[in-house]
Design a protein around this motif. Structure first.
Motif, PDB file in Angstrom:
ATOM      1  N   HIS A 131       0.989  -1.062   0.192  1.00 19.07           N
ATOM      2  CA  HIS A 131       0.342   0.085  -0.100  1.00 19.07           C
ATOM      3  C   HIS A 131       0.236   1.188  -0.045  1.00 19.07           C
ATOM      4  O   HIS A 131       0.153   2.634  -0.582  1.00 19.07           O
ATOM      5  CB  HIS A 131      -0.628   0.088   1.089  1.00 19.07           C
ATOM      6  CG  HIS A 131      -1.774  -1.304   1.457  1.00 19.07           C
ATOM      7  ND1 HIS A 131      -2.101  -2.610   1.744  1.00 19.07           N
ATOM      8  CD2 HIS A 131      -3.136  -1.394   0.614  1.00 19.07           C
ATOM      9  CE1 HIS A 131      -2.790  -2.523   1.641  1.00 19.07           C
ATOM     10  NE2 HIS A 131      -4.073  -2.474   0.764  1.00 19.07           N
ATOM     11  N   VAL A 152       0.234   1.945   7.339  1.00 20.60           N
ATOM     12  CA  VAL A 152      -0.375  -0.070   7.911  1.00 20.60           C
ATOM     13  C   VAL A 152      -0.430  -0.083   8.519  1.00 20.60           C
ATOM     14  O   VAL A 152       0.892  -0.204   9.017  1.00 20.60           O
ATOM     15  CB  VAL A 152       0.225  -0.277   6.553  1.00 20.60           C
ATOM     16  CG1 VAL A 152      -0.290  -1.555   6.051  1.00 20.60           C
ATOM     17  CG2 VAL A 152       0.324   0.385   4.930  1.00 20.60           C
ATOM     18  N   LYS A 178      -5.385  -6.108   7.279  1.00 22.35           N
ATOM     19  CA  LYS A 178      -4.342  -5.028   7.542  1.00 22.35           C
ATOM     20  C   LYS A 178      -5.544  -3.516   6.942  1.00 22.35           C
ATOM     21  O   LYS A 178      -6.332  -3.629   6.288  1.00 22.35           O
ATOM     22  CB  LYS A 178      -3.237  -5.281   5.954  1.00 22.35           C
ATOM     23  CG  LYS A 178      -2.045  -5.385   6.283  1.00 22.35           C
ATOM     24  CD  LYS A 178      -1.357  -5.267   4.870  1.00 22.35           C
ATOM     25  CE  LYS A 178       0.021  -5.888   5.000  1.00 22.35           C
ATOM     26  NZ  LYS A 178       0.682  -6.606   3.727  1.00 22.35           N
ATOM     27  N   PHE A 197      -5.408   0.157   5.598  1.00 21.32           N
ATOM     28  CA  PHE A 197      -4.343   1.615   5.279  1.00 21.32           C
ATOM     29  C   PHE A 197      -5.063   2.754   5.255  1.00 21.32           C
ATOM     30  O   PHE A 197      -5.945   2.982   5.069  1.00 21.32           O
ATOM     31  CB  PHE A 197      -4.528   0.950   3.413  1.00 21.32           C
ATOM     32  CG  PHE A 197      -3.461   2.108   2.904  1.00 21.32           C
ATOM     33  CD1 PHE A 197      -2.341   2.106   3.039  1.00 21.32           C
ATOM     34  CD2 PHE A 197      -4.098   2.761   1.993  1.00 21.32           C
ATOM     35  CE1 PHE A 197      -1.458   3.242   2.594  1.00 21.32           C
ATOM     36  CE2 PHE A 197      -3.359   3.547   1.105  1.00 21.32           C
ATOM     37  CZ  PHE A 197      -1.602   3.967   1.584  1.00 21.32           C
TER      38      PHE A 197
END
Ligand code: HSE
Length: 419
Positions: A268, A280, A288, A290
């Motif tokens: 990302h 992140v 995860k 972001f």
């Protein structure tokens, strides 16, 4: 319904952020917040606001009983601490964007908050428009935060984008970052990683309850990134980013550092360009997440200050939950990193400090190696920051169990697969 608390603001600083806040507040009448006075260093400059608003006497703000909020957005660290501590002792809530001051005086600021019971909010001090502090503090109020990786400095990210994607040279890229109001007045703070590590130090408190000075953290900036490094990154289809990283280890401690890194295209953070920042977060069950937003500049930073001012209407305070309500984590430098190091002169590289070296590329004028090295052997040493040596982390997790890796390496060597 309870009537909204009227906020009367005394503002210190009318630079990129201060002026941005003035404009943003004028466009947000619903907030019920007004700036009564602005303290500046000198009257000399022409400013786009009524002259009667300004003073050079800090006491006019700090001793004014009508003023219940001090907003401090100056870049003189000692003066900022003096303003913040006096304001809190005088019974005022404070919003600050001074990252360096917050990092350097963190212990004192924790004590002041306890002693005075006043709020000190500083969302604008890290990642500008991304609400990273309140997220770490409130949403991740549990013990499952596995890792946080972030781009926390807008200027260096802007420069890397311009240098690597658009071919600008270092000086041109820095000049643009300065002209756009992203860089610190002393841009060395951005370029050499000080600004990023300052932000990382107090973000670690909100993420993990760690309270450490910046010199406990391994860090560097982008000052040594060489044209060859960009070529290598392009060949491997990777980006170079200045990444602040924290990772929970198997022993319960947390490894944390700020280093330039090669980042894969599917990471990302590779998506974060120009003055944007990105965070992140990896947590136990959510996997995860972001967060992305502008990390520098007048209005993005002012928007975070505005949000803090707004939070004061309901007397919001940081509780420092990871520090006071959980068992705080300890910082550990007991890990190993897989790094790329480029250099002109091999005698500058202490080869014996590496656990092992996987690749040598020594034929070209600019040489490089890839090897495994401990954080402990880099910490406090300068060979990897000086004389044009460039060290960049490779995109793989930190290594905790070096013994297992060593055995594997040895068996590969014996089998003639690597040497
Ligand atoms: N100089 C800082 C940066 C400003 O570039 O990120 C925002 O904190």
């Amino acid at each position: 319904m309870e009537t909204q608390k009227q906020l009367t603001i005394g503002l210190f600083g009318f630079g990129v952020v201060g002026e941005g806040l003035y404009k943003v507040l004028n466009q947000t009448p619903s907030l019920n917040a007004t700036i009564k006075k602005v303290c500046i260093k000198n009257y000399g400059k022409k400013r786009d606001a009524p002259a009667s608003l300004f003073t050079t006497e800090k006491e006019e703000l700090l001793n004014d009983r009508d003023i219940n909020v001090i907003v401090e957005v100056i870049d003189d660290t000692e003066a900022a601490f003096d303003i913040v501590s006096t304001a809190m002792k005088n019974g005022k809530d404070v919003v600050s964007a001074s990252k360096k001051m917050i990092a350097e005086y963190f212990t004192e600021l924790l004590a002041l908050q306890k002693e005075t019971g006043k709020s000190l909010l500083y969302e604008a001090a890290a990642c500008a428009s991304i609400p990273v502090i309140r997220n770490l503090e409130e949403y991740y109020d549990y013990d499952l935060l596995q890792s946080v990786r972030a781009i926390v400095n807008g200027s260096t990210n802007y420069m890397l984008t311009k240098i690597i994607d658009e071919g600008l040279d270092f000086k041109q890229a820095l000049l643009q970052a300065q002209q756009l109001g992203f860089a610190e007045s002393n841009p060395t703070l951005d370029v050499e990683g000080y600004d990023a590590v300052n932000k990382w130090a107090f973000l670690l408190t909100h993420a993990y309850g760690i309270v450490e000075k910046t010199d406990a953290l391994l860090f560097n900036g982008i000052q040594n990134i060489h044209a060859t490094d960009a070529v290598v990154a392009n060949e491997k289809n990777q980006e170079i980013k200045l990444v602040a990283q924290a990772q929970k280890l198997k022993n319960g401690k947390v490894a944390a550092f700020v280093l330039p890194q090669f980042v894969n295209q599917n990471d990302h953070l590779a998506f974060v360009k120009n003055e944007y920042n990105g965070v992140v977060i990896e947590s136990g069950f959510a996997d995860k997440q972001f967060f992305y937003g502008k990390g520098a500049g007048s209005f993005p930073t002012a928007s975070a200050v505005l949000s803090d001012i707004s939070a004061l209407r309901y007397e919001y305070k940081y509780e420092y939950k990871k520090l006071y309500h959980h068992q705080p984590h300890a910082l550990s430098n007991d890990i190993f990193l897989r790094v790329y190091v480029s250099f002109d002169d091999i005698s500058l590289i202490p080869k014996e400090n590496f656990e092992w070296i996987e690749e040598w590329h020594a034929r070209e004028e600019r040489k490089y190696l890839v090897g495994i090295i401990s954080v402990a052997s880099l910490h406090g040493k300068n060979w990897w920051k000086e004389n044009g040596v460039s060290l960049i982390l490779l995109p793989e997790p930190v290594i905790e169990e070096i013994e297992t890796r060593k055995l594997k390496q040895r068996s590969l060597e014996l089998a003639g697969i690597v040497n």
